[in-house]
Design a protein around this motif. Structure first.
Motif, short mmCIF file in Angstrom:
data_model
loop_
_atom_site.label_atom_id
_atom_site.label_comp_id
_atom_site.label_asym_id
_atom_site.label_seq_id
_atom_site.Cartn_x
_atom_site.Cartn_y
_atom_site.Cartn_z
N LEU A 133 -33.02 59.26 10.10
CA LEU A 133 -31.84 59.87 9.77
C LEU A 133 -31.94 60.29 8.38
CD1 LEU A 133 -29.30 60.94 11.23
CD2 LEU A 133 -27.99 58.90 10.26
N VAL A 134 -32.15 59.32 7.47
CA VAL A 134 -32.28 59.63 6.00
C VAL A 134 -33.17 60.70 5.74
CG1 VAL A 134 -32.72 59.02 3.75
CG2 VAL A 134 -31.35 57.39 5.14
N ASP A 135 -34.51 60.86 6.51
CA ASP A 135 -35.52 61.94 5.89
C ASP A 135 -34.87 63.22 6.37
OD1 ASP A 135 -37.08 59.97 4.93
OD2 ASP A 135 -38.74 59.78 6.57
N LEU A 136 -34.10 63.29 7.73
CA LEU A 136 -33.67 64.54 8.13
C LEU A 136 -32.54 64.86 7.54
CD1 LEU A 136 -34.63 64.04 12.17
CD2 LEU A 136 -35.92 64.99 10.43
N SER A 137 -31.74 64.31 6.91
CA SER A 137 -30.57 64.60 6.44
C SER A 137 -30.06 64.52 5.00
CB SER A 137 -29.28 63.93 7.18
OG SER A 137 -29.58 62.76 6.81
N GLY A 138 -30.90 63.75 4.48
CA GLY A 138 -30.92 63.50 2.87
C GLY A 138 -29.83 62.44 2.71
N HIS B 206 -23.91 59.72 5.10
CA HIS B 206 -22.55 59.16 5.68
C HIS B 206 -22.01 60.03 6.81
CE1 HIS B 206 -19.96 55.91 5.20
NE2 HIS B 206 -19.72 55.77 3.95
N ARG B 207 -22.08 61.54 6.46
CA ARG B 207 -21.66 62.36 7.44
C ARG B 207 -22.37 62.28 8.87
NH1 ARG B 207 -21.20 68.18 5.35
NH2 ARG B 207 -19.86 67.14 3.67
N PHE B 208 -23.61 62.38 8.33
CA PHE B 208 -24.53 62.58 9.47
C PHE B 208 -24.55 61.32 10.52
CE2 PHE B 208 -26.07 66.43 7.25
CZ PHE B 208 -26.15 67.22 8.32
N LEU B 209 -24.67 60.15 9.69
CA LEU B 209 -24.74 58.80 10.38
C LEU B 209 -23.33 58.80 11.45
CD1 LEU B 209 -26.15 56.04 10.52
CD2 LEU B 209 -24.78 55.18 8.83
N GLY B 210 -22.36 59.15 10.91
CA GLY B 210 -21.03 59.24 11.91
C GLY B 210 -21.11 60.25 12.94
N LEU B 211 -21.74 61.23 12.66
CA LEU B 211 -21.83 62.27 13.75
C LEU B 211 -22.92 61.65 14.80
CD1 LEU B 211 -21.76 65.84 11.97
CD2 LEU B 211 -19.87 64.80 13.50
N ALA B 212 -23.95 61.12 14.33
CA ALA B 212 -25.04 60.56 15.14
C ALA B 212 -24.45 59.51 16.04
CB ALA B 212 -26.31 60.24 14.49
N GLY B 213 -23.69 58.59 15.65
CA GLY B 213 -23.11 57.50 16.14
C GLY B 213 -22.03 57.89 16.96
N PHE B 214 -21.27 59.11 16.87
CA PHE B 214 -20.17 59.54 17.94
C PHE B 214 -21.23 59.93 19.15
CE2 PHE B 214 -18.24 63.11 19.55
CZ PHE B 214 -17.02 62.63 19.83
#
Length: 318
Positions: free
Chosen positions: A246-251, A256-264
């Motif tokens: 997730l870090v590699d793909l989002s930066g 924080h934002r992408f981790l939240g969306l992925a979790g949702f």
């Protein structure tokens, strides 16, 4: 400008060691004790069925809500962490998990448990897990995969909180240790950067799917233990890769934002899993359909990763 009360101090660079290992230890305990309760819900499944005379589908909703909120509450956790900081969010998570389990001791029916053992611990787990994950990212860069793998290996030691019977202890002894070692090795290998991390993640998902599709063939105890060990190895591998990929793909800046969306979105999928598995068993009186369903889901979840090179080329052109 003064910082908000309770908000974490900003970091200018990843430390890759030092106090960061205490953060990893905290993340490890979160996975072991809190996420372990989500993972070992099956221990309580039969007890609840007998106590409240409920069906598999009805009882499955408790674990489904708990597991789903661990992911789907991600956007709420991200907003809360931005307002009050990761430290305060973690403390809030502790109160939600602890309070939920304490109140569950007074349960009189399944809907009651859906709130006290599903909603509250699930939401609390989301706060604890996401806050710990983001702080770990702030402390590590070169050793990110290894550090998160060590932290996630705590899930492999959940047998320590499941000492209800000798059989369960023996079973979790095999899968706990195997999964823990698998995650640490997977994290170390990924940090060598021989290939991009999402390739490892994709491969582990496919192997998990194939293993579950073959699970109904395990009709003897040795075959069942073989399935258990291999699934623990592959599951440990893909779990160790989630955060680094997730870090590699989002930066780092938007994690924080992408981790939240992925979790949702993951939570939406997890929500339906246990009830569907319970429904399949109630109608077929066998768990074969549940294994097939799980295997297909693992295989489908790997499909999007095949399009990463295409997405990267499109991004570069843009």
């Amino acid at each position: 400008m003064m910082q908000r009360a309770g908000k974490a101090r900003p970091y200018t660079k990843a430390l890759d060691g030092g106090w960061g290992w205490m953060i990893v230890f905290h993340f490890f305990l979160v996975n072991m004790f809190v996420m372990g309760m989500v993972k070992t819900f099956a221990i309580f499944f039969v007890v609840f069925q007998e106590e409240f005379e409920s069906t598999s589908e009805q009882t499955g909703w408790i674990g489904s809500i708990m597991s789903s909120l661990r992911f789907s509450a991600g956007p709420l956790v991200a907003i809360t962490c931005d307002i009050i900081g990761e430290k305060t969010a973690s403390i809030l998570g502790v109160f939600l998990v602890t309070g939920g389990y304490l109140i569950s001791s007074w349960a009189t029916n399944i809907p009651f448990l859906c709130v006290t053992m599903g909603l509250l611990p699930g939401l609390g787990s989301a706060f604890l897990y996401q806050a710990a994950a983001v702080v770990t990212i702030k402390y590590f860069e070169k050793r990110l995969a290894l550090s998160t793998a060590i932290a996630r290996s705590g899930m492999g030691l959940t047998f320590l909180i499941a000492p209800f019977t000798k059989v369960l202890i023996d079973l979790y002894d095999w899968t706990g240790i195997t999964e823990a070692v698998s995650q640490i090795i997977s994290g170390w290998v990924a940090d060598q950067n021989w290939i991009k991390k999402y390739h490892y993640h994709k491969s582990y998902l496919i192997l998990c799917g194939i293993t579950n599709l073959l699970a109904p063939l395990a009709t003897t105890f040795p075959l069942l233990m073989t399935y258990t060990i291999f699934f623990a190895i592959f599951a440990g591998g893909y779990l160790a890769m989630i955060l680094p990929v997730l870090v590699d793909l989002s930066g780092n800046s938007r994690v924080h934002r992408f981790l939240g969306l992925a979790g949702f979105f993951a939570g939406m999928a997890v929500l339906s899993g246990p009830p569907i598995a319970g429904w399949l068993y109630d109608h077929t009186r066998t768990y074969t359909g549940s294994f097939y369903f799980s295997g297909i889901c693992f295989l489908l979840s790997s499909v999007s990763l095949f399009f990463v090179p295409l997405a990267e080329r499109w991004k570069n052109r843009a």
